[in-house]
Design an enzyme around this catalytic site. Structure first.
Site, PDB file in Angstrom:
ATOM      1  N   ASP A 131      -8.914   3.177   8.410  1.00  0.00           N
ATOM      2  CA  ASP A 131      -8.536   1.771   8.634  1.00  0.00           C
ATOM      3  C   ASP A 131      -7.522   1.404   7.549  1.00  0.00           C
ATOM      4  O   ASP A 131      -7.729   0.508   6.742  1.00  0.00           O
ATOM      5  CB  ASP A 131      -9.759   0.845   8.626  1.00  0.00           C
ATOM      6  N   ASP A 180      -7.359   4.247   1.850  1.00  0.00           N
ATOM      7  CA  ASP A 180      -7.146   5.175   2.965  1.00  0.00           C
ATOM      8  C   ASP A 180      -5.815   5.895   2.791  1.00  0.00           C
ATOM      9  O   ASP A 180      -5.687   7.094   3.055  1.00  0.00           O
ATOM     10  CB  ASP A 180      -7.111   4.431   4.300  1.00  0.00           C
ATOM     11  N   VAL A 234     -13.374   7.153   7.178  1.00  0.00           N
ATOM     12  CA  VAL A 234     -13.346   6.375   5.931  1.00  0.00           C
ATOM     13  C   VAL A 234     -13.088   4.888   6.233  1.00  0.00           C
ATOM     14  O   VAL A 234     -12.545   4.160   5.396  1.00  0.00           O
ATOM     15  CB  VAL A 234     -12.302   6.939   4.943  1.00  0.00           C
ATOM     16  N   HIS A 287     -11.997   4.629  -3.053  1.00  0.00           N
ATOM     17  CA  HIS A 287     -13.162   5.145  -2.319  1.00  0.00           C
ATOM     18  C   HIS A 287     -12.825   6.337  -1.415  1.00  0.00           C
ATOM     19  O   HIS A 287     -13.429   7.389  -1.503  1.00  0.00           O
ATOM     20  CB  HIS A 287     -13.746   4.039  -1.434  1.00  0.00           C
ATOM     21  N   ASP A 288     -11.879   6.116  -0.499  1.00  0.00           N
ATOM     22  CA  ASP A 288     -11.647   7.084   0.583  1.00  0.00           C
ATOM     23  C   ASP A 288     -11.122   8.412   0.056  1.00  0.00           C
ATOM     24  O   ASP A 288     -11.440   9.477   0.604  1.00  0.00           O
ATOM     25  CB  ASP A 288     -10.677   6.496   1.610  1.00  0.00           C
TER      26      ASP A 288
HETATM   27  O1  RIB Z   1     -16.053  -0.392   1.014  1.00  0.00           O
HETATM   28  C1  RIB Z   1     -14.924   0.418   0.837  1.00  0.00           C
HETATM   29  C2  RIB Z   1     -14.383   0.876   2.153  1.00  0.00           C
HETATM   30  O2  RIB Z   1     -14.007  -0.247   2.936  1.00  0.00           O
HETATM   31  C3  RIB Z   1     -13.103   1.713   2.020  1.00  0.00           C
HETATM   32  O3  RIB Z   1     -13.045   2.651   3.058  1.00  0.00           O
HETATM   33  C4  RIB Z   1     -12.014   0.700   2.189  1.00  0.00           C
HETATM   34  O4  RIB Z   1     -10.797   1.281   2.677  1.00  0.00           O
HETATM   35  C5  RIB Z   1     -12.618  -0.201   3.228  1.00  0.00           C
HETATM   36  O5  RIB Z   1     -12.414   0.414   4.497  1.00  0.00           O
HETATM   37 CA    CA Z   2     -11.079   2.692   4.499  1.00  0.00          CA
END
Ligand code: RIB
Ligand code: CA
Length: 313
Positions: free
Chosen positions: A10, A15, A124, A242-243
């Site tokens: 997303d 990402d 992700v 995160h991703d």
């Molecule tokens: O909570 C973090 C996630 O939410 C990550 O994948 C960020 O890109 C959003 O999609």
């Molecule tokens: Ca994401």
């Protein structure tokens, strides 16, 4: 031998770093990317994904456009304004590329059925595409060797006190996927918040002098600005990506520390909807179904990003 993956994104800022890491790593064969509604609407997540591949000189990676709203809670889509951490469109030139014809869900099904059962799924974002593909064609399940998901949280959420965004936006989809019976690694906030990328690291990324290094530096600095202002981490001047940690966990599994436990997703609770319910003490007497990451190696993570994003197509 490189691991074949499909990234379901997303695309937002983290990402984007995940896409570049997967595309440039010699240890990954990126079969394609599928886009989903999440950080922003499906038009923008698709545009952003194409912008990333064009920017790093890899226009050949197929991108398919996916689901534009959650399975059962379309109102959740409206609750997700383009955040300061992501914005709506990435700070990259508008793309001249087009997504592939056909829906992402159908491409996922066709690609998995035609495969040798060697393509790892790496969602992700919200799990709407993956859940829809499983519901539409359960025969894909034996063809999926592993699902490595960025999502979930045990200790604390980010969208609510209970829930992490990817799970919270489409809890019904997440519940379908975590109970699908295939091997699952979950990379939750408990891990990603222990693998922060700093302002100094952004400087090192920019100093790489590569398109991916420049873009990653921009996105990390944008994320640090957003996190310092809206979700301060345990140290200022740093933010989770995160991703990208989920992708790095495929390249080097030792970058995260997991426990194999029963995990399910709350879809009914008023205060807890979207929570990944982690049964560390096996009180439910249910079998373990998820390798849940409770820690990450920040230094190794940052070193991997600097190594991989220093490459060019
Ligand atoms: O909570 C973090 C996630 O939410 C990550 O994948 C960020 O890109 C959003 O999609
Ligand atoms: Ca994401």
């Amino acid at each position: 031998m490189a691991t074949k993956i499909i990234l379901d994104v997303d695309t937002g800022t983290d990402d984007a770093v995940a896409l570049m890491t997967a595309a440039l790593s010699p240890d990954i064969q990126l079969v394609g990317a599928t886009t989903v509604n999440g950080n922003t609407g499906i038009d923008s997540t698709t545009e952003n994904t194409l912008r990333v591949f064009e920017w790093i000189g890899m226009p050949q990676v197929p991108v398919h456009r996916g689901m534009s709203r959650p399975l059962a809670r379309p109102q959740m889509q409206q609750l997700n304004p383009a955040s300061r951490i992501h914005g709506d469109l990435l700070d990259l030139p508008p793309t001249t590329l087009k997504p592939q014809p056909g829906h992402a869900v159908d491409w996922l099904i066709d690609t998995l059925l035609a495969s040798d059962g060697d393509i790892t799924l790496v969602p992700v974002g919200p799990l709407t595409n993956i859940a829809t593909a499983i519901q539409k064609e359960p025969a894909i399940l034996p063809k999926i060797p592993e699902i490595v998901i960025m999502g979930g949280a045990h200790d604390h959420g980010n969208s609510t006190a209970s829930a992490e965004f990817n799970i919270w936006l489409d809890p019904e989809a997440a519940r379908i996927v975590v109970n699908c019976g295939r091997p699952i690694r979950l990379v939750p906030l408990d891990a990603t918040h222990r693998a922060l990328v700093s302002t100094e690291d952004a400087g090192r990324l920019r100093a790489l002098g590569t398109p991916a290094g420049e873009a990653a530096a921009r996105f990390v600095l944008q994320r640090i600005d957003g996190y310092d202002a809206t979700q301060p981490m345990h140290r200022a001047g740093a933010a989770p990506v995160h991703d990208a940690l989920a992708v790095c966990a495929i390249i080097d599994p030792s970058v995260i520390t997991t426990q194999f436990i029963p995990v399910d997703v709350e879809t009914g609770g008023e205060l807890s909807v979207g929570r990944t319910v982690c049964d560390f003490r096996f009180r439910s007497r249910r079998p373990a179904n998820v390798h849940f990451a409770m820690d990450a190696d920040e230094r190794k993570f940052v070193a991997m990003l600097l190594d991989i994003l220093g490459r060019t197509a």
